[in-house]
Design a protein around this motif. Structure first.
Motif, PDB file in Angstrom:
ATOM      1  N   TYR A 268      11.032   1.053  -9.726  1.00  0.00           N
ATOM      2  CA  TYR A 268      10.841  -0.306 -10.240  1.00  0.00           C
ATOM      3  C   TYR A 268       9.689  -1.013  -9.519  1.00  0.00           C
ATOM      4  CZ  TYR A 268      15.549   0.660 -11.926  1.00  0.00           C
ATOM      5  OH  TYR A 268      16.640   1.225 -12.520  1.00  0.00           O
ATOM      6  N   PHE A 269       8.860  -0.234  -8.840  1.00  0.00           N
ATOM      7  CA  PHE A 269       7.818  -0.846  -8.023  1.00  0.00           C
ATOM      8  C   PHE A 269       6.864  -1.704  -8.859  1.00  0.00           C
ATOM      9  CE2 PHE A 269       3.537  -0.858  -6.217  1.00  0.00           C
ATOM     10  CZ  PHE A 269       3.796  -1.445  -4.988  1.00  0.00           C
ATOM     11  N   THR A 270       6.482  -1.212 -10.034  1.00  0.00           N
ATOM     12  CA  THR A 270       5.529  -1.965 -10.863  1.00  0.00           C
ATOM     13  C   THR A 270       6.111  -3.309 -11.282  1.00  0.00           C
ATOM     14  OG1 THR A 270       4.544   0.076 -11.702  1.00  0.00           O
ATOM     15  CG2 THR A 270       4.162  -1.922 -12.980  1.00  0.00           C
ATOM     16  N   ALA A 271       7.381  -3.316 -11.701  1.00  0.00           N
ATOM     17  CA  ALA A 271       8.025  -4.573 -12.096  1.00  0.00           C
ATOM     18  C   ALA A 271       8.136  -5.528 -10.915  1.00  0.00           C
ATOM     19  CB  ALA A 271       9.403  -4.298 -12.681  1.00  0.00           C
TER      20      ALA A 271
ATOM     21  N   GLY B 190       3.392 -10.885  -8.043  1.00  0.00           N
ATOM     22  CA  GLY B 190       2.113 -11.433  -8.493  1.00  0.00           C
ATOM     23  C   GLY B 190       2.266 -12.791  -9.152  1.00  0.00           C
ATOM     24  N   VAL B 191       3.312 -12.957  -9.944  1.00  0.00           N
ATOM     25  CA  VAL B 191       3.559 -14.249 -10.594  1.00  0.00           C
ATOM     26  C   VAL B 191       3.864 -15.320  -9.550  1.00  0.00           C
ATOM     27  CG1 VAL B 191       5.124 -15.500 -12.105  1.00  0.00           C
ATOM     28  CG2 VAL B 191       4.309 -13.240 -12.773  1.00  0.00           C
TER      29      VAL B 191
ATOM     30  N   THR C  10      -4.059   2.174  -9.676  1.00  0.00           N
ATOM     31  CA  THR C  10      -4.947   1.183 -10.289  1.00  0.00           C
ATOM     32  C   THR C  10      -4.240   0.431 -11.403  1.00  0.00           C
ATOM     33  OG1 THR C  10      -6.869   2.569  -9.783  1.00  0.00           O
ATOM     34  CG2 THR C  10      -7.149   0.858 -11.466  1.00  0.00           C
ATOM     35  N   ILE C  11      -3.484   1.168 -12.251  1.00  0.00           N
ATOM     36  CA  ILE C  11      -2.758   0.522 -13.345  1.00  0.00           C
ATOM     37  C   ILE C  11      -1.727  -0.466 -12.801  1.00  0.00           C
ATOM     38  CG2 ILE C  11      -1.109   0.945 -15.209  1.00  0.00           C
ATOM     39  CD1 ILE C  11      -2.605   3.561 -15.773  1.00  0.00           C
ATOM     40  N   THR C  12      -1.012  -0.051 -11.749  1.00  0.00           N
ATOM     41  CA  THR C  12      -0.019  -0.937 -11.140  1.00  0.00           C
ATOM     42  C   THR C  12      -0.679  -2.212 -10.626  1.00  0.00           C
ATOM     43  OG1 THR C  12       1.387   0.921 -10.493  1.00  0.00           O
ATOM     44  CG2 THR C  12       1.692  -1.149  -9.300  1.00  0.00           C
ATOM     45  N   TRP C  13      -1.822  -2.069  -9.972  1.00  0.00           N
ATOM     46  CA  TRP C  13      -2.511  -3.229  -9.409  1.00  0.00           C
ATOM     47  C   TRP C  13      -3.048  -4.142 -10.513  1.00  0.00           C
ATOM     48  CZ3 TRP C  13      -1.367  -3.191  -4.470  1.00  0.00           C
ATOM     49  CH2 TRP C  13      -1.876  -4.201  -3.648  1.00  0.00           C
ATOM     50  N   LEU C  14      -3.554  -3.517 -11.590  1.00  0.00           N
ATOM     51  CA  LEU C  14      -4.057  -4.321 -12.700  1.00  0.00           C
ATOM     52  C   LEU C  14      -2.934  -5.107 -13.379  1.00  0.00           C
ATOM     53  CD1 LEU C  14      -6.653  -1.894 -14.321  1.00  0.00           C
ATOM     54  CD2 LEU C  14      -7.125  -3.949 -12.973  1.00  0.00           C
TER      55      LEU C  14
ATOM     56  N   LEU D 272       0.834  -1.206   0.000  1.00  0.00           N
ATOM     57  CA  LEU D 272       0.000   0.000   0.000  1.00  0.00           C
ATOM     58  C   LEU D 272       0.870   1.258   0.000  1.00  0.00           C
ATOM     59  CD1 LEU D 272      -2.793  -1.042   2.526  1.00  0.00           C
ATOM     60  CD2 LEU D 272      -2.986  -0.813   0.043  1.00  0.00           C
ATOM     61  N   LYS D 273       1.969   1.186   0.716  1.00  0.00           N
ATOM     62  CA  LYS D 273       2.896   2.315   0.714  1.00  0.00           C
ATOM     63  C   LYS D 273       3.529   2.467  -0.657  1.00  0.00           C
ATOM     64  CE  LYS D 273       7.010   4.121   3.049  1.00  0.00           C
ATOM     65  NZ  LYS D 273       8.034   3.853   4.093  1.00  0.00           N
ATOM     66  N   GLY D 274       3.819   1.339  -1.313  1.00  0.00           N
ATOM     67  CA  GLY D 274       4.451   1.383  -2.627  1.00  0.00           C
ATOM     68  C   GLY D 274       3.551   1.967  -3.700  1.00  0.00           C
ATOM     69  N   VAL D 275       2.237   1.693  -3.621  1.00  0.00           N
ATOM     70  CA  VAL D 275       1.326   2.221  -4.643  1.00  0.00           C
ATOM     71  C   VAL D 275       0.952   3.673  -4.374  1.00  0.00           C
ATOM     72  CG1 VAL D 275       0.373  -0.029  -5.210  1.00  0.00           C
ATOM     73  CG2 VAL D 275      -0.738   1.365  -3.452  1.00  0.00           C
ATOM     74  N   GLY D 276       1.406   4.216  -3.228  1.00  0.00           N
ATOM     75  CA  GLY D 276       1.207   5.645  -3.029  1.00  0.00           C
ATOM     76  C   GLY D 276       0.286   6.039  -1.911  1.00  0.00           C
ATOM     77  N   VAL D 277      -0.165   5.105  -1.080  1.00  0.00           N
ATOM     78  CA  VAL D 277      -1.017   5.472   0.041  1.00  0.00           C
ATOM     79  C   VAL D 277      -0.220   6.353   1.006  1.00  0.00           C
ATOM     80  CG1 VAL D 277      -2.323   4.606   2.022  1.00  0.00           C
ATOM     81  CG2 VAL D 277      -2.414   3.404  -0.160  1.00  0.00           C
ATOM     82  N   GLY D 278      -0.744   7.548   1.272  1.00  0.00           N
ATOM     83  CA  GLY D 278      -0.055   8.506   2.124  1.00  0.00           C
ATOM     84  C   GLY D 278       0.835   9.469   1.370  1.00  0.00           C
TER      85      GLY D 278
END
Length: 454
Positions: free
Chosen positions: A159-162, A168-169, A103-107, A87-93
């Motif tokens: 590199y958070f998305t990668a 996820g894999v 949303t794109i990162t999570w998808l 959650l911190k990585g996707v930008g919460v806060g």
């Protein structure tokens, strides 16, 4: 008053007695002094244990479930730590982060996980039943690796998305391997055709554990927020207990069906003790490795294609003369390191076990070249007389297949009988059989015949 009937729901339930009163009525009462405690214990068993426990499940059920409960609790705690990091990585806060980017990162994370699930199920799906214990432990190790990756993801924002996609894999593979092996273990534990009940109660136990972990997570989350040292300390602590509990869980499982590893262990003991001792399911399972595959000099390809055995007519003559069982052909390819077993479409589980029995003679003879010769010496027999004077070329691979076939023909009937007497189930197997089936004829198959009409 006279007791006219006594009954119980299971061996560990509170017995009920029925008394005939003087007026002719029948009265029920519970045996035991502490009825309140007994009722509470009975309610717990009814809600969280399979109906008819312990008779309705395997003997290793309780030990496995205790360790499985511990590992599930530890996994939930480390999962809470990972969720906070993600959650911190996707930008919460972070005031600069946008909902669209998160949303794109999570998808992307979910999408790559779905692809990984499909690929892994295609690549390894058929082997999950055969090595359920090893894949179960592998899934939990991979789960801890995924959580570790998620914990370090905030340290590399570019590199958070990668990193999230890699996680996820890994978690998708965990989902496939964990779910499939859980089903295999549930099938093993269910002893009264009650697989659905055992699975449902396992889900109830896991839900209860997750609720307890949720409460603990609510307590530790404020403590670890902004404290990376404590976060990593808790992660390594709970990961250690998670892996240890998983190892204890899978090693306490006693499977009574044969797979390649257990058959190899049984055969090695059987041949080295000169056909005197067959390991029981408990003994063989105790020797079965769960962190790695059983090391063998040759691999068994059970259910091979015809072309993997026969390239020329002489190959057909060779392998046909090497086996007395008409439901399989066995060929040894030393170049590739495989024992290829061609199965007839009418073969039974007994034929498959016999084929693997012969294959294991070859495998163990490769490790110890005296096994076959010692067998013929013990009979006062000359093995050369079975391979000399033949029209076929004197090939070393053909000779060992021919001699192992003679050994299997002589030893297997008694071996199968002793397996049953020792507690092994041989009506079905987990030997990793491929689905190729064939029909063959040395005189030729008439053209125009369909496969099913032969």
């Amino acid at each position: 008053m006279t007791v006219v009937c006594r009954e119980s729901y299971s061996s560990q339930s509170v017995p009920l007695s029925y008394r005939r009163n003087q007026d002719g009525t029948i009265e029920v009462f519970k045996e035991g002094s502490n009825h309140a405690f007994s009722s509470l214990a009975q309610t717990f068993r009814t809600v969280f244990l399979p109906q008819g426990y312990p008779e309705s499940v395997s003997e290793d059920y309780l030990a496995y479930q205790i360790w499985d409960t511990i590992q599930a609790f530890c996994s939930s705690i480390t999962g809470t730590l990972a969720t906070q990091a993600m959650l911190k990585g996707v930008g919460v806060g972070d005031v600069t982060a946008t909902a669209a980017a998160a949303t794109i990162t999570w998808l992307l994370k979910d999408g790559t996980g779905m692809c990984g699930r499909i690929v892994f199920a295609w690549y390894q799906g058929s082997s999950l039943d055969c090595d359920a214990k090893r894949w179960r432990l592998f899934a939990d190790i991979l789960n801890d690796a995924a959580i570790c990756i998620e914990l370090i993801s905030p340290l590399f924002p570019y590199y958070f998305t990668a990193i999230a996609c890699v996680s996820g894999v890994l978690k998708s593979i965990v989902g496939v391997a964990g779910g499939a092996t859980r089903a295999a273990l549930t099938l093993h534990q269910a002893r009264r055709n009650n697989m659905a009940d055992v699975s449902a109660k396992d889900g109830s136990q896991e839900t209860l554990v997750n609720l307890a972990a949720l409460v603990v997570g609510l307590l530790i989350t404020p403590m670890v927020s902004g404290n990376p040292l404590l976060t990593w300390f808790l992660f390594f602590l709970f990961t250690f207990f998670h892996l240890y509990a998983n190892y204890r869980a899978v090693t306490c499982v006693v499977m009574n069906t044969l797979n390649q590893a257990r058959l190899h262990i049984i055969m090695k003991e059987y041949l080295t003790t000169r056909f005197l001792h067959i390991l029981s399911p408990a003994e063989a399972n105790a020797r079965e490795p769960v962190l790695r595959r059983v090391p063998r000099p040759l691999e068994v390809n059970l259910g091979a294609q015809f072309g993997q055995l026969c390239k020329r007519w002489s190959d057909m003559e060779r392998w046909a003369s090497s086996s007395s069982n008409e439901k399989y052909w066995l060929g040894l390819d030393r170049r590739t390191g495989f024992i290829n077993i061609l199965l007839h479409r009418d073969c039974t589980s007994q034929d498959i076990i016999e084929a693997c029995f012969q294959a294991e003679i070859i495998v163990i003879n490769t490790e110890n070249e005296d096994v076959i010769s010692q067998y013929f010496d013990s009979r006062g027999d000359d093995p050369d007389k079975y391979t000399k004077g033949d029209q076929l070329p004197a090939d070393a691979s053909w000779k060992v297949v021919r001699l192992s076939g003679l050994m299997a023909e002589s030893l297997y009937p008694n071996f199968a009988l002793e397996l049953r007497n020792t507690g092994w189930v041989i009506g079905h197997t987990l030997l990793g059989t491929n689905e190729w089936r064939a029909e063959w004829s040395m005189t030729g198959i008439p053209e125009g015949k369909s496969f099913k009409s032969l």
